[in-house]
Design a protein around this motif. Sequence first.
Motif, PDB file in Angstrom:
ATOM      1  N   GLY A  79      35.635  62.407  73.165  1.00 47.52           N
ATOM      2  CA  GLY A  79      35.805  63.823  72.910  1.00 47.52           C
ATOM      3  C   GLY A  79      36.267  64.161  71.511  1.00 47.52           C
ATOM      4  N   ASN A  80      36.506  63.152  70.676  1.00 43.55           N
ATOM      5  CA  ASN A  80      36.983  63.427  69.324  1.00 43.55           C
ATOM      6  C   ASN A  80      35.879  63.968  68.429  1.00 43.55           C
ATOM      7  OD1 ASN A  80      39.601  62.643  69.821  1.00 43.55           O
ATOM      8  ND2 ASN A  80      39.226  60.513  69.288  1.00 43.55           N
ATOM      9  N   LEU A  81      34.683  63.423  68.565  1.00 40.39           N
ATOM     10  CA  LEU A  81      33.591  63.802  67.682  1.00 40.39           C
ATOM     11  C   LEU A  81      32.316  64.044  68.475  1.00 40.39           C
ATOM     12  CD1 LEU A  81      33.983  61.189  64.792  1.00 40.39           C
ATOM     13  CD2 LEU A  81      34.634  63.589  64.733  1.00 40.39           C
ATOM     14  N   PRO A  82      31.538  65.033  68.069  1.00 44.31           N
ATOM     15  CA  PRO A  82      30.218  65.217  68.686  1.00 44.31           C
ATOM     16  C   PRO A  82      29.249  64.185  68.120  1.00 44.31           C
ATOM     17  CG  PRO A  82      30.530  66.805  66.926  1.00 44.31           C
ATOM     18  CD  PRO A  82      31.831  66.058  67.063  1.00 44.31           C
ATOM     19  N   SER A 126      31.334  64.153  51.264  1.00 43.38           N
ATOM     20  CA  SER A 126      32.582  64.902  51.101  1.00 43.38           C
ATOM     21  C   SER A 126      33.677  64.162  51.853  1.00 43.38           C
ATOM     22  CB  SER A 126      32.456  66.325  51.658  1.00 43.38           C
ATOM     23  OG  SER A 126      31.604  67.108  50.856  1.00 43.38           O
ATOM     24  N   LEU A 127      34.848  64.048  51.240  1.00 45.67           N
ATOM     25  CA  LEU A 127      35.997  63.425  51.893  1.00 45.67           C
ATOM     26  C   LEU A 127      37.007  64.506  52.231  1.00 45.67           C
ATOM     27  CD1 LEU A 127      36.588  60.261  49.663  1.00 45.67           C
ATOM     28  CD2 LEU A 127      35.012  60.556  51.576  1.00 45.67           C
ATOM     29  N   LEU A 128      37.355  64.627  53.492  1.00 46.03           N
ATOM     30  CA  LEU A 128      38.363  65.584  53.931  1.00 46.03           C
ATOM     31  C   LEU A 128      39.598  64.787  54.321  1.00 46.03           C
ATOM     32  CD1 LEU A 128      35.494  66.928  54.461  1.00 46.03           C
ATOM     33  CD2 LEU A 128      36.725  68.486  55.958  1.00 46.03           C
ATOM     34  N   ILE A 129      40.697  65.045  53.639  1.00 44.08           N
ATOM     35  CA  ILE A 129      41.907  64.261  53.826  1.00 44.08           C
ATOM     36  C   ILE A 129      43.061  65.166  54.227  1.00 44.08           C
ATOM     37  CG2 ILE A 129      43.564  62.704  52.737  1.00 44.08           C
ATOM     38  CD1 ILE A 129      41.396  61.927  50.741  1.00 44.08           C
ATOM     39  N   ARG A 130      43.784  64.753  55.245  1.00 43.12           N
ATOM     40  CA  ARG A 130      45.043  65.423  55.592  1.00 43.12           C
ATOM     41  C   ARG A 130      46.125  64.353  55.745  1.00 43.12           C
ATOM     42  NH1 ARG A 130      46.816  69.712  60.366  1.00 43.12           N
ATOM     43  NH2 ARG A 130      49.038  69.227  60.261  1.00 43.12           N
ATOM     44  N   TRP A 155      38.241  62.046  56.804  1.00 45.23           N
ATOM     45  CA  TRP A 155      36.900  62.239  57.338  1.00 45.23           C
ATOM     46  C   TRP A 155      35.891  62.044  56.210  1.00 45.23           C
ATOM     47  CZ3 TRP A 155      36.816  67.217  60.874  1.00 45.23           C
ATOM     48  CH2 TRP A 155      37.802  67.090  61.858  1.00 45.23           C
ATOM     49  N   VAL A 156      34.874  61.242  56.467  1.00 45.89           N
ATOM     50  CA  VAL A 156      33.778  61.055  55.522  1.00 45.89           C
ATOM     51  C   VAL A 156      32.578  61.797  56.093  1.00 45.89           C
ATOM     52  CG1 VAL A 156      32.311  59.403  54.318  1.00 45.89           C
ATOM     53  CG2 VAL A 156      34.668  58.775  54.914  1.00 45.89           C
ATOM     54  N   ALA A 174      31.690  68.931  62.063  1.00 46.09           N
ATOM     55  CA  ALA A 174      32.010  67.700  62.790  1.00 46.09           C
ATOM     56  C   ALA A 174      30.774  66.869  63.088  1.00 46.09           C
ATOM     57  CB  ALA A 174      32.722  68.057  64.097  1.00 46.09           C
ATOM     58  N   GLU A 175      29.600  67.499  63.139  1.00 43.94           N
ATOM     59  CA  GLU A 175      28.378  66.764  63.428  1.00 43.94           C
ATOM     60  C   GLU A 175      27.870  65.984  62.217  1.00 43.94           C
ATOM     61  OE1 GLU A 175      25.390  69.196  65.147  1.00 43.94           O
ATOM     62  OE2 GLU A 175      26.629  69.831  66.835  1.00 43.94           O
ATOM     63  N   ARG A 176      28.510  66.159  61.059  1.00 41.42           N
ATOM     64  CA  ARG A 176      28.100  65.416  59.859  1.00 41.42           C
ATOM     65  C   ARG A 176      29.129  64.338  59.481  1.00 41.42           C
ATOM     66  NH1 ARG A 176      24.084  67.381  56.319  1.00 41.42           N
ATOM     67  NH2 ARG A 176      22.884  69.069  57.244  1.00 41.42           N
ATOM     68  N   ILE A 177      30.081  64.084  60.353  1.00 41.65           N
ATOM     69  CA  ILE A 177      31.090  63.053  60.075  1.00 41.65           C
ATOM     70  C   ILE A 177      30.474  61.674  60.267  1.00 41.65           C
ATOM     71  CG2 ILE A 177      33.281  62.056  60.794  1.00 41.65           C
ATOM     72  CD1 ILE A 177      34.194  64.845  61.571  1.00 41.65           C
ATOM     73  N   VAL A 178      30.421  60.912  59.186  1.00 38.97           N
ATOM     74  CA  VAL A 178      29.890  59.554  59.242  1.00 38.97           C
ATOM     75  C   VAL A 178      30.922  58.628  59.892  1.00 38.97           C
ATOM     76  CG1 VAL A 178      29.050  57.612  57.867  1.00 38.97           C
ATOM     77  CG2 VAL A 178      28.517  59.961  57.172  1.00 38.97           C
ATOM     78  N   CYS A 179      32.172  58.774  59.502  1.00 33.81           N
ATOM     79  CA  CYS A 179      33.256  57.986  60.072  1.00 33.81           C
ATOM     80  C   CYS A 179      34.570  58.687  59.771  1.00 33.81           C
ATOM     81  CB  CYS A 179      33.268  56.553  59.521  1.00 33.81           C
ATOM     82  SG  CYS A 179      33.307  56.464  57.709  1.00 33.81           S
TER      83      CYS A 179
END
Length: 219
Positions: A76-79, A91-95, A165-166, A188-193
């Motif tokens: 359930g974390n990622l589609p 794109s790198l999304l960092i928190r 998120w990559v 979220a559907e474009r998250i590679v890893c």
Amino acid sequence: MSDAAQPTAAEVRAAAEAVKTALDRHLAAVERRTGDDDPAVYEAFNALAAAAETYDELLYDRYDEVTPFEIPGADGNLPPYAGPDEPHALSLLIRRDYAVAEPQRLLAQARRVAELDDDADTRAVAKAGVSPLAALGVLFGEYEPDEIASRHKEFGLEEGDSTLWVTAAEELPEPGEWLAAPFDHADAERIVCRFDVSSVFDEEDEDESVDAGASGTDA
């Protein structure tokens, strides 16, 4: 789990039948797909993942067995991934979360940095030494985020959870295109890893070690 709370054999069998039905529906949706972003395939995938997860849980609760397969995204974390197969941009999304564990250390470090700035006026230096908000602005303005992460204790900070998120894209956005709202269009559907760090994982490992130790003692 107590015997009263265990699922019945019939419930496990029904969950297995639900997986078979979901498999058939997923295959049918794939065979009829109209494109890479066909919503019917997406919905069938999620239904299959949910059915497989339910079956796996009931199988374990009833028989202490697990299935030999794992469907990506079933947690359930990622589609399902729906980005380009050959991305030309990333794109790198960092928190990263921090607690201000030692406010006085934070203020002292910020004041030291401000004092070394030839362009800083006396008022700015003084403010960095008494205002946590000003101190944070000084430190994060001086150091890269990775350096803050590696030296956080120096700055009186304590690490919390973090995630990276990559995400994949066909091409880079236009310069300045997303700067006004940098996190509003994360897909979220474009998250590679993704890579998550949390003390929760350490606690889970410790609990498993305790359980294993207890089992060994009972044996």
